[in-house]
Design an enzyme around this catalytic site. Structure first.
Site, PDB file in Angstrom:
ATOM      1  N   LYS A 112      26.356  49.920  41.825  1.00  0.00           N
ATOM      2  CA  LYS A 112      26.328  50.224  40.233  1.00  0.00           C
ATOM      3  C   LYS A 112      25.629  51.512  39.829  1.00  0.00           C
ATOM      4  O   LYS A 112      26.114  52.368  39.088  1.00  0.00           O
ATOM      5  CB  LYS A 112      25.908  49.126  39.294  1.00  0.00           C
ATOM      6  CG  LYS A 112      26.769  47.847  39.436  1.00  0.00           C
ATOM      7  CD  LYS A 112      28.301  47.531  38.929  1.00  0.00           C
ATOM      8  CE  LYS A 112      28.833  46.356  38.925  1.00  0.00           C
ATOM      9  NZ  LYS A 112      29.396  45.860  39.930  1.00  0.00           N
TER      10      LYS A 112
HETATM   11  C1  LIG Z   1      30.359  45.435  40.988  1.00  0.00           C
HETATM   12  C2  LIG Z   1      29.964  45.127  42.504  1.00  0.00           C
HETATM   13  C3  LIG Z   1      31.238  44.765  43.331  1.00  0.00           C
HETATM   14  C4  LIG Z   1      32.520  44.819  43.029  1.00  0.00           C
HETATM   15  O1  LIG Z   1      33.033  46.375  42.361  1.00  0.00           O
HETATM   16  P1  LIG Z   1      34.241  46.617  41.624  1.00  0.00           P
HETATM   17  O2  LIG Z   1      34.282  48.031  41.280  1.00  0.00           O
HETATM   18  O3  LIG Z   1      33.911  45.886  40.310  1.00  0.00           O
HETATM   19  O4  LIG Z   1      35.522  46.142  42.466  1.00  0.00           O
HETATM   20  C5  LIG Z   1      30.743  44.431  44.729  1.00  0.00           C
HETATM   21  N1  LIG Z   1      29.706  44.294  45.114  1.00  0.00           N
HETATM   22  C6  LIG Z   1      28.505  44.490  44.129  1.00  0.00           C
HETATM   23  C7  LIG Z   1      27.098  44.154  44.877  1.00  0.00           C
HETATM   24  C8  LIG Z   1      28.628  44.788  43.020  1.00  0.00           C
HETATM   25  O5  LIG Z   1      27.590  44.853  42.170  1.00  0.00           O
END
Ligand SMILES: *Cc1c(COP(=O)(O)O)cnc(C)c1O
Length: 495
Positions: A112
């Site tokens: 993120k």
């Molecule tokens: C948010 C997240 C995802 C999923 O990503 P998206 O863009 O929502 O598909 C996968 N792994 C982690 C560790 C995340 O924080």
């Protein structure tokens, strides 16, 4: 380049306006009205550049209303200054059979950060460019990771403030510590007595309370959100697909023009959709494999063309992928069909019945690019164990879901180079990871778990997690769900 709604209300905006607005008036998502094209010279040109410079080039294709100087300033503030613990920012770990794109070297140890370090900079610049005088107050309800990443991204960013609500007993101890020790002069963190849904519905109610918003406006404050449907969160993610390709070129693993594939652990479909934008721009990508956990609504959709959220919800050991409505899929549907009226109809059906069916023709178009697979918790644990056994590399639970799907895809005889997208540091999900590795961890506290994991691999404990041990608690506020608006108003009134 203009930005338009996926649901066709004919609103046209610059990227700066779309980033400030977040969501279109008709509830649709903003998409670019044309997809920029790059050639092989552009891609080859990236090999010599730093991640920040690569980012500036790719972002420049989409943020056509930002000056080069503005974009350069944004990426420097987001990715420079030692905020990432690897100079490559998104390093590609090239192994014999696969490459691992590590997106977790940022301040909160999860992917993120790639988007939430840049979004606040893009937003703050957008406010200046458009002459917006109001201060923007970001409102977030979090089940853990997004809240911390948003706090780090917005901390001390001009003309912005951020307040994060988390369920008092609904986040892990380490996630709570990460948030209540948050530094910065423009941040607030508040626990809500209730679960995540209480926090989330509280935030939604505040956004849709017109009277409340009007009062804030009079006081020079507008509310906004940092969630993953904002274009300013999606566009930063396109960069690392190009960056991974450039790193493979640079290492001589591929020649210019060779196709590669990516496997992406998917929840809200933002990460993998960014790969689709890269492909449509001209990056030689053969397949994007969408990897899910037991909440495999996307596996079913990509197999049958029917999206159906009417199903049981499972809590898994890859919690950031525990999602039943993948919002960013709407953008894919728009780009595949170019038919906003049709997209609006599907989304209406989703809202009313929890289901829509795109039909055989659209499904075939999607399947030309997207593969899919899923892994349950058991398989995820086995994968963590096998990957470690084979190469002493520790994958977190989300990465392991993808690794398993990539492995199965390659076993089907697909020989193009594969990039596994790695979305979290194993330290962040240390309990599940150590259990998968067969370690006895009963009675250990968070910091003992971190130490234990460190003794097993060459990556250091991320600085942000290590520092929690002695960090000062700065945010002790706890409120009833009904008192969330007062908490927002009080914070908005502070200078
Ligand atoms: C948010 C997240 C995802 C999923 O990503 P998206 O863009 O929502 O598909 C996968 N792994 C982690 C560790 C995340 O924080």
């Amino acid at each position: 380049m203009n930005y338009i709604s996926t649901r066709g209300n004919n609103q046209k905006m610059t990227s700066a306006q779309a980033i400030i607005a977040g969501l279109a008036d008709d509830g649709g998502l903003f998409v670019p009205d044309e997809l920029p094209q790059v050639d092989m010279e552009f891609i080859k040109g990236l090999t010599k550049l730093s991640y920040q410079e690569r980012a500036a080039r790719v972002l420049g294709c989409f943020l056509t209303d930002y000056t080069d100087e503005e974009i350069k300033g944004c990426v420097e503030r987001a990715y420079g200054g030692g905020k990432f613990d690897d100079a490559a920012v998104a390093p590609l770990n090239i192994m014999e059979d696969v490459s691992v794109l590590e997106l977790w070297h940022g301040p909160t140890s999860a992917f993120k950060d790639m988007a939430l370090q840049l979004l606040p900079q893009l937003l703050s610049t957008a406010l200046k460019k458009t002459g917006e005088k109001n201060q923007v107050l970001i409102l977030v309800a979090t089940s853990g990771d997004t809240g911390k990443a948003a706090l780090e991204g917005f901390r001390d960013v001009e003309q912005t403030k951020i307040i994060v609500f988390y369920p008092e007993n609904g986040v892990s101890r380490i996630q709570k510590l990460q948030m209540v020790t948050q530094q910065g002069e423009n941040v607030a963190v508040t626990a809500v007595k209730g679960n995540f849904d209480d926090a989330q519905s509280g935030v939604k109610a505040i956004f849709s309370d017109r009277e409340f918003n009007a009062k804030l406006n009079e006081a020079g404050v507008s509310l906004s959100s940092a969630n993953s449907i904002n274009w300013g969160r999606l566009v930063p993610q396109i960069v690392y697909y190009f960056s991974a390709y450039a790193d493979l070129l640079k290492a001589g693993v591929i020649r210019a023009g060779d196709e590669i594939s990516f496997t992406v652990p998917t929840g809200n479909f933002g990460d993998i959709l960014a790969g689709y934008y890269a492909l449509r721009m001209g990056l030689p990508v053969k397949k994007l494999i969408c990897a899910s956990n037991t909440n495999n609504v996307l596996t079913d959709f990509l197999t049958t063309g029917v999206y159906d959220r009417n199903r049981d919800f499972f809590k898994t050991i890859s919690p950031s992928m525990d999602i039943l409505i993948s919002s960013n899929l709407e953008r894919l549907l728009y780009h595949v069909t170019n038919d906003a009226a049709q997209v609006a109809e599907w989304m209406k059906s989703l809202a009313e019945t929890g289901r829509y069916d795109v039909g055989a023709e659209v499904l075939a178009k999607i399947q030309a690019t997207f593969g899919c697979d899923w892994a349950d918790d058991q398989k995820t644990m086995e994968t963590i164990n096998a990957v470690y056994g084979e190469r002493k590399y520790i994958a977190d639970t989300h990465t392991a879901v993808a690794w398993d799907s990539a492995h199965k895809y390659m076993l089907q005889g697909n020989a193009e180079p594969m990039v596994v997208v790695s979305t979290a540091s194993p330290y962040k999900f240390n309990e599940s990871v150590l259990t998968a590795l067969g370690e006895a961890i009963e009675g250990m506290d968070e910091f003992q778990l971190l130490d234990k994991l460190q003794s097993m691999n060459s990556f250091k404990i991320p600085a942000g997690l290590a520092a929690l041990k002695n960090a000062e608690v700065r945010h002790g506020n706890v409120v009833e769900k009904t008192a969330m608006p007062q908490a927002v108003a009080a914070f908005a009134g502070q200078n």
